[in-house]
Design an enzyme around this catalytic site. Structure first.
Site, PDB file in Angstrom:
ATOM      1  N   GLU A  66      -5.051  -0.097  -3.890  1.00  0.00           N
ATOM      2  CA  GLU A  66      -3.574  -0.103  -3.920  1.00  0.00           C
ATOM      3  C   GLU A  66      -2.955   0.181  -2.552  1.00  0.00           C
ATOM      4  OE1 GLU A  66      -5.522   2.222  -5.187  1.00  0.00           O
ATOM      5  OE2 GLU A  66      -4.617   4.208  -5.182  1.00  0.00           O
ATOM      6  N   CYS A 124     -11.032   5.129  -8.173  1.00  0.00           N
ATOM      7  CA  CYS A 124     -11.521   6.424  -7.702  1.00  0.00           C
ATOM      8  C   CYS A 124     -11.932   7.294  -8.891  1.00  0.00           C
ATOM      9  CB  CYS A 124     -10.489   7.073  -6.784  1.00  0.00           C
ATOM     10  SG  CYS A 124     -11.281   8.173  -5.597  1.00  0.00           S
ATOM     11  N   HIS A 163      -9.474   2.957  -2.834  1.00  0.00           N
ATOM     12  CA  HIS A 163      -8.100   2.747  -3.336  1.00  0.00           C
ATOM     13  C   HIS A 163      -7.564   1.386  -2.871  1.00  0.00           C
ATOM     14  CE1 HIS A 163      -7.267   6.912  -4.708  1.00  0.00           C
ATOM     15  NE2 HIS A 163      -8.262   7.167  -3.879  1.00  0.00           N
TER      16      HIS A 163
HETATM   17  N1  GLN Z   1     -11.546  13.880  -7.728  1.00  0.00           N
HETATM   18  C1  GLN Z   1     -12.375  12.789  -7.380  1.00  0.00           C
HETATM   19  C2  GLN Z   1     -13.125  13.044  -6.077  1.00  0.00           C
HETATM   20  O1  GLN Z   1     -12.732  13.844  -5.279  1.00  0.00           O
HETATM   21  C3  GLN Z   1     -11.590  11.500  -7.291  1.00  0.00           C
HETATM   22  C4  GLN Z   1     -10.545  11.483  -6.224  1.00  0.00           C
HETATM   23  C5  GLN Z   1      -9.517  10.390  -6.404  1.00  0.00           C
HETATM   24  O2  GLN Z   1      -9.347   9.856  -7.480  1.00  0.00           O
HETATM   25  N2  GLN Z   1      -8.761  10.100  -5.356  1.00  0.00           N
HETATM   26  O3  GLN Z   1     -14.111  12.438  -5.820  1.00  0.00           O
END
Ligand code: GLN
Length: 533
Positions: A511, A383, A509
């Protein structure tokens, strides 16, 4: 078995005794005996969900397929049971009140005074029973957050009392407490347990089974004493001693016959003896690693390992597959700079840059990506970690020196990561991100596609920003590959650098989907690549 049974797990004496793991372990044993089981967590705080909570407050926010932002215990439930949870598996007091107040505003209560009992308790009971009636589980295990005696948990305990009364024989209460060991006298002390059971009794709830957490073996005398003072059968006093891995708890609970007692007390018939071969095999490999690797986890919440719970557990699963111990080196991105970079990163076999929000610690994350890319160290960016990899590549390979995400810099001339179109009008913070499972099509021959061994996957998201497709050609021209695309919105979901040994960034994600029985392929392959380094 359509006639759903309900098991409640409450906690006494102190918090952090591992109610989530005990709940997940009982569920695992019942599932292994052939029942259709799910677990639910009731959280007594007033936030509508943990999505708006800082990880320092409550650890990681876990995201379900249907896009609910939930308590991290749901991660344990999925990792143990290998079946997805949903919005219905995590209820907070905030949500209960919101539902009741919405009904009141609609006029549903026909002019009645709306009260904690019966309206709040009715809504709690409705949320508990929903999993049994609508989702048709044989057994619903409900973990009640907090500790018995907290003001906040009173309505939940009252709901349990009512359900026990309304469904005789179909409801079981398991109470988890601490039996401290006093080294001065060399004794295990049962008084805190007696008091916490008294507190449950004052609320009208007689626990059926007591699980005693202790650092020493619970003797027969201690069991007898607890049974006598707390009105439980002696074989329903279960020992839960400290173990080196949470994945051992189901086996210990089985040895203590907890599953047998639950089945007997609920008067249900199991289809089979618990089938635990896969689990045992996982444990065996986990406990007998043949090699080891060290992965640097670069993030800004490193003071609290719970903030990266699912990532850390995914490495445990991937380690077991590779018969290798994965040491996690938590590296604070705020303190990582060009001066200490060598000292902090040079001994690592792999680098993972973690998800996150906001500007704090971003420079350290970008330094970690650069180090991994330039030194051919296996890299996984998740992310925000993937977004950092895109920013780093734009700055240092393409030559857009001020490239950034518009989350961090509104004035950058190269917004390579930008707010999603659908996010531009949104002002509210709660539950408004791109959340939950989305399809991603994989490009044949890429590292990701080879890892997954399929061409279409579903992965869970939690973000507002994305790869800016306006720059796609620049990235491709300079050697970055787009390995995964969301087909509906044409969003870049996976990036890779094919000239690198193993360099993968994912907007989703992975994970959240790694389980004991299904370790996540990206983590498995990342550890494999790290092993080669
Ligand atoms: N802050 C980033 C976004 O909103 C990444 C979010 C994250 O890592 N879950 O796109």
């Amino acid at each position: 078995m359509a006639n759903t049974r309900y098991i409640f797990v409450t906690g006494g004496v102190t918090s952090s005794l591992g109610k989530g793991i005990i709940s997940a372990s009982i569920a695992k044993l019942l599932q292994a005996s052939g029942f259709k089981v799910t677990i639910q967590k009731l959280d007594p705080y007033l936030n509508v969900d943990p999505g708006t909570l800082n990880p320092y407050e409550h650890g990681e926010c876990y995201v379900t397929n249907d896009g609910a932002e939930t308590d991290l215990d749901l991660g344990h439930y999925e990792r143990f049971l290998n079946i997805p949870t949903s919005q219905a598996n995590n209820i907070t007091t905030g949500r209960i009140y919101q539902n009741v107040i919405n009904k009141e505003r609609r006029g549903d209560f026909l002019g009645k005074t709306v009260q904690v009992i019966p309206h709040i308790t009715d809504e709690i009971k409705r949320c508990i029973k929903l999993l049994g009636t609508k989702h048709k589980f044989d057994i619903v295990i409900t973990e009640i957050g907090g500790t018995v005696g907290d003001i906040e948990s009173l309505p939940y305990i009252e709901a349990v009392r009512q359900l026990k009364w309304e469904m005789p024989g179909k409801v079981l209460v398991i109470h988890l407490t601490l039996v401290p060991y006093l080294s001065a006298t060399g004794e295990l002390k049962t008084k805190p347990t007696q008091h916490s059971v008294k507190m449950l009794l004052e609320a009208g709830v007689q626990p059926d089974i007591l699980v005693l957490r202790a650092e020493k073996r619970i003797t027969t005398d201690v069991r007898k004493k607890v049974a006598l003072f707390c009105n439980v059968d002696i074989d329903s006093v279960i020992e839960s001693r400290d173990v080196s891995t949470i994945y051992e708890v189901p086996i210990l609970m089985h040895e203590e016959k907890l599953d047998e007692i639950v089945i007997k007390k609920l008067k249900i018939i199991s289809k089979q003896k618990p089938q635990l071969a896969v689990w045992q095999n996982f444990l065996k490999r986990l406990k007998n690693p043949k090699k080891q690797v060290t992965i640097g986890l670069v993030g800004k919440y490193v003071e609290l390992a719970d903030a990266y719970k699912s990532i850390i557990e995914s490495f445990i699963h991937a380690g077991s597959v590779n018969e290798c111990k994965v040491n996690i080196n938590l590296i604070h991105s705020e303190t990582l700079d060009n001066n200490n970079m060598l000292e902090k990163l040079s001994k690592l076999n792999g680098i993972l840059v973690a998800p996150g929000f906001g500007h704090r610690g971003i420079d350290g994350k970008i330094i970690a990506v650069k180090y991994a890319r330039e030194n051919n160290i296996p890299f996984l960016g998740i992310c925000l970690g993937m977004q950092c990899a895109v920013i780093e590549f734009a700055r240092n390979v393409i030559g857009f020196t001020d490239a950034h995400s518009t989350e961090m810099s509104r004035t950058t001339t190269h917004p390579v990561i930008d707010l999603m179109e659908e996010q531009k009008e949104i002002t509210e913070k709660g539950a408004t991100m791109r959340l939950g499972a989305y399809q991603c099509n994989l490009v044949k021959g890429t590292v990701a596609q080879k890892a997954y061994q399929k061409t279409t996957i579903q992965e869970r998201h939690r973000h507002r920003y994305e790869f800016n497709n306006g720059y796609l050609a620049d990235f491709q021209k300079h050697g970055m590959t787009i390995a995964g695309i969301n087909p509906d919105m044409n969003l870049v979901e996976i990036i890779e650098i094919p000239s690198h040994k193993w360099f993968v960034g994912v907007q989703f994600h992975p994970e959240y989907r790694s389980t004991v029985e299904n370790p996540h392929p990206l983590f498995v392959e990342f550890v494999k690549a790290a092993l080669k380094k």
